[in-house]
Write an enzyme that holds these catalytic residues in place. Sequence first.
Site, PDB file in Angstrom:
ATOM      1  CB  ALA A  69      86.334 -64.026  -2.770  1.00  0.00           C
ATOM      2  CG  HIS A  70      81.490 -64.103  -1.107  1.00  0.00           C
ATOM      3  ND1 HIS A  70      80.428 -63.448  -1.879  1.00  0.00           N
ATOM      4  CD2 HIS A  70      82.280 -64.342  -2.479  1.00  0.00           C
ATOM      5  CE1 HIS A  70      80.504 -63.601  -2.573  1.00  0.00           C
ATOM      6  NE2 HIS A  70      81.509 -64.736  -3.445  1.00  0.00           N
ATOM      7  CG  ASN A  71      79.718 -67.169   2.203  1.00  0.00           C
ATOM      8  OD1 ASN A  71      80.346 -66.119   1.613  1.00  0.00           O
ATOM      9  ND2 ASN A  71      79.377 -67.590   3.384  1.00  0.00           N
ATOM     10  CB  SER A 126      82.461 -70.631  -1.012  1.00  0.00           C
ATOM     11  OG  SER A 126      81.053 -70.160  -0.641  1.00  0.00           O
TER      12      SER A 126
END
Lengths: 339, 339, 339
Positions: B240-242, B260
Site C-alpha cells: 500500500a501507499h507510503n 505507511s
Amino acid sequence: MKLGEIAEIINGRIEGDRDIDITGPGKIESAEAHQITFLANPRYEKYFSDTKAGCVIVSEDFNPKNPSVKISVIRVKDPYSSFLRLIEIFEVNDDEMESGISDKSDIHSDTVIGENVYAGSNVCIQKGCNIGNSTKIYPNTFIGRNSVIGKNCKIHPNVTIYKNTEIGDNVIIHSGTVIGSDGFGFAKQGDSSYKKIPQTGKVVIENDVEIGSNTSIDRATIGETRICRGVKLDNQIQIAHNVVIGEDTVIAAQVGIAGSTKIGKRCMIGGQSGLVGHIELCDDVIIGAAVGVSKSIMEPGIYTGYRVRPYREDLKTEARIKNLDKLEERLKKLETSGK
Amino acid sequence: MKLGEIAEIINGRIEGDRDIDITGPGKIESAEAHQITFLANPRYEKYFSDTKAGCVIVSEDFNPKNPSVKISVIRVKDPYSSFLRLIEIFEVNDDEMESGISDKSDIHSDTVIGENVYAGSNVCIQKGCNIGNSTKIYPNTFIGRNSVIGKNCKIHPNVTIYKNTEIGDNVIIHSGTVIGSDGFGFAKQGDSSYKKIPQTGKVVIENDVEIGSNTSIDRATIGETRICRGVKLDNQIQIAHNVVIGEDTVIAAQVGIAGSTKIGKRCMIGGQSGLVGHIELCDDVIIGAAVGVSKSIMEPGIYTGYRVRPYREDLKTEARIKNLDKLEERLKKLETSGK
Amino acid sequence: MKLGEIAEIINGRIEGDRDIDITGPGKIESAEAHQITFLANPRYEKYFSDTKAGCVIVSEDFNPKNPSVKISVIRVKDPYSSFLRLIEIFEVNDDEMESGISDKSDIHSDTVIGENVYAGSNVCIQKGCNIGNSTKIYPNTFIGRNSVIGKNCKIHPNVTIYKNTEIGDNVIIHSGTVIGSDGFGFAKQGDSSYKKIPQTGKVVIENDVEIGSNTSIDRATIGETRICRGVKLDNQIQIAHNVVIGEDTVIAAQVGIAGSTKIGKRCMIGGQSGLVGHIELCDDVIIGAAVGVSKSIMEPGIYTGYRVRPYREDLKTEARIKNLDKLEERLKKLETSGK
C-alpha cells in the site's frame, strides 16, 4: 432465434407462440421479453406468474398455480439441462464474431499458425511458436518464443505466456493471468544479499484446463510445473515453481501453493487456502476455505482449520474453544466448594 | 555447447565424451541426452544409474555404486554451484535474442533511451522518461511519464508503471505487475459517501530488486513508497501507499502490507501473511505464513499465528488447545471425585 | 503556480513571498523548495523549523515555537482541507496532458466515442461500445463488444473489460484489473471431470466507483454482478459471479467474495478477509482483517476472527486462549490439594 427453433434444439413441446424472437437466456425474476428462462427449483415458482420472459422452460408435468397466466412455455424432461444447452448455443453464436489474424498483431514469421486461428490487435507471438487450429488469442496478449498452444483454446486479452510454455487443447485462460514467470528462487550470499537462481524449466498445461483471471503460474527451476488434464483454477491463484496439480482437481480463488508441492487427482481446495512447499496431497482430498496446509495429507477426506485438521476433529476443537467460559465456571465452582 | 567447453567454464575434469552437444540443464530424473545435470545430494544418487542426461556434474570424490554405468561425468569441487553457473550461462545466451526498439512500440520523442535498450512491440513509453543502458522492456508494457528506469533492468510483458516512478539498476519486474497505482485513500463525507484523496506521491524501487507477477505497489499519498536495495518480492503481493521495505528483505507470495508500514532489513515474510498499516518491523524479523501482524515488532526473531506471537509461545498455545479434551477430562474427574 | 495564486484559491493570508513558484505538494519532513506543505497535527510541529518547503499552510492562530524561522506561510481556517484542495488542483493540471484518440489505438467503426475522450496507443475497443464524454482510456487497455462506459471515467493501462459490461460515470479503474471474466461454474460429470457452465450474464458498475489494481470481477452466470454507487475497492480483490455490493461500501486489498453473496450499504471489509458464497451482509457491517465469514450477518456491528464472531466475543475468546496456562495451573492445584 425463433422459439420454434429453440423447441426443436431442446426437443421440447411448445405451448404458446412459435414465432417469438429470443436473443438470449435470462433469470426468471429479471428476464426481459426477448429472453428465455427456466423453472426447475420449486423455490422459484413464485416468479412464474410475474416473469416478463418471452418463454419459460418447464418440466413436462408442470402445473402453474395460477392457470390464467398467459406465457409461452416449452415442456421438456429436464428444464435445467435444456437451459444449460441453450446458453451454450447462444454463447457459441456470439463468439463466432472473432476471426482472422489482425494486421495490428505482431506474429513472428518463424511461428506456425494453424487453420481458423483468431489473433486480435496487439497480440504478440514470438519466434518458434506453434498455435493449433481454431485457437482464439484475444487482443494485447503476449506469447513468448518456442511456446506451443493446442487446438481450440481461448486465450483472453492481456494474458502473458512466457517462452517455452506448453499448452494442450481446449484450454481457456482468462485476462491478466501470467504463465511461466520465474520461480521465486534465490541463494543467500555472505553479505545477506540474495543471488537469483535462474529458472530454466517450463510450464506444461494439459488439455481441458481452465484458468481464471490474474492467476500466476511460475516456471520450474529445472524441469516443469504441470497442470494436468481437466484442472479448473479460479482467479488470483498463485502456483509456484515445480508444483504438479493432478487431473480434475478444482481450486478456488486466491489459493497459494508453494514450490514443489504435488496435489493429487479430483482434489478440491477452498478459496484463500495456502499449501507450504514440498508437501503432497493424495487423490480426493477436500480442503476447506482459508486453511493452512503445512504437512502432507495422505488420506482422502475433508480438512479444515487455520492449522489443517481432519474436519470432525477441527469442529470438536472449535466447540471446546467456544465452551472455554463454561470450563472456567466449572473450575471456579470446584475451587470455591473446596474451600 | 560442447561438453569440452562446459568443463572449461566450470573448471572441471571430464570423464567421457568431450564432443557431446549440450543445449541446456535438466533434472537428473528427467534430463534428456542433450542436457546436463548434477548430483550433490546423496538422496538423488539412486537416479544416477538410470539418468538419460548427456552428462552429470559430480563431486571430485564421487564413486558410483554401480561402476559399470557408462555416462559422461565432469568432476568439480562443488557440483551445485557449478550447475548454477551453467544454467546462468545458458539463460544469458537465450536472452541475447531480444534487442532493438520495435517499430511497433510507441516511445515519446521527449524521452531518453540509453544504449542497447530493447523495447518490444506495443511498448508505450510516455513523455519525459529516461531508460538506462541495456534495459529490456518486453511487449505490451506501459511506462508513464517522467519515470526513470536504470541500467540492465528487465521489465517483462504487460507490466504497468505509472508516472513519476523511479527504478534503479538491475531490477526485474514480472508480467502483470502494477507499480504506482493510486493509494487507497478516501475522506468520508457527511452523507456517508467517500471523496478521493489525490495520491500525488511516487514509488521508488532501488537497485537489485526483483518483483514477481501480478504484484501491486501503490504510489504514496504524498512522499514515496520505497522498496530498498536487494528486496525480493514474490507474486501477487499487495504493497500500500507510503510503505517502506528495508534492504535484502524477502517477501513470499500473496502477502499484503497496509499503508505507511515500515519493514526493516533482512526480514523474511511467509506467504499470505498480512501486516496492518502504520506499524514497524525491526531488522531481521521472520514472519511465518498466513500470520496476522497487527502491532509493531521491535525484537528480531520468528513470529507466527493467526494473531502474531513469538514462535515458541505460539507453539505452546497451540499445544494447549490441542489438549483441551484432556483438560476437560481432568476437570470431570475432579468433579466426580468431589461428590 | 505562484504562491499568490495559491493563497487566493484556498482563501488564505500569505506571510512571505507571493512570487515563489510552487510545482506541487510535499511532506513537511521531505518537501523541497518548489513544494508546498501543511501543518495540522501538533506531532509534526517539530519539522516546522527545518522544513525546506517553499511554503507551509498553517492555521490562523499558529505560533511557531522558534519565531526566528524565516519561511513563507499561508494562514487558513483548516490547513488539512486546504492542502487536499491544492493536491487536487495540481493533479488535475497534470492530467490535462492526455487527450485525443491515438492513431495506434484500434477502435471499431461501429462504436460510439463521446466528446473529449482520450484513447491511448494500443487501446482496443470492439464493436458496439459506447464511451461517454471526457472519459480517458489509457494505453494497452481492452474493452469488449457492446460495453457501455459513462462520462468522466479513467481506465488506466492494461485493464481488461469483457463484452457487455456496463460502467457508470466518474468510475476509476486501475491497471491489471479484469472486469467480466467468466464466473467459476462447472457441472461435475459421471467420470469426475467437469463441464463448463457458460457464464452469460454481465457486470454492472454504477457511478463513482473506484477499483484498485489487479482486482477481478467475474460476470454473472445469468443476470448480473453489481457494484453499486460509490463503492471503493482496493487492489487484488476477487469478486465472484452474481455478487452484489451495496452503495458506499469500502473493501480493502486481497479480500475474496464468493458467488452470489450480497453485501449491504456502507459496509467496511478489512484486508484479506473472505466471504463464502450465497450469504448476506446487512447494511453497516464492519468486518476486520483476515476474517473468515461463513454465514450471513444481519446485525450492524464489528466482527472479527478466523471464524467470524462479534468483536467483543472474539476478544473474550482470545483472552481465554491466552490464559489457558493459568487455567491449567489452577486445575493442577486442585488435583494436588485433593490428594
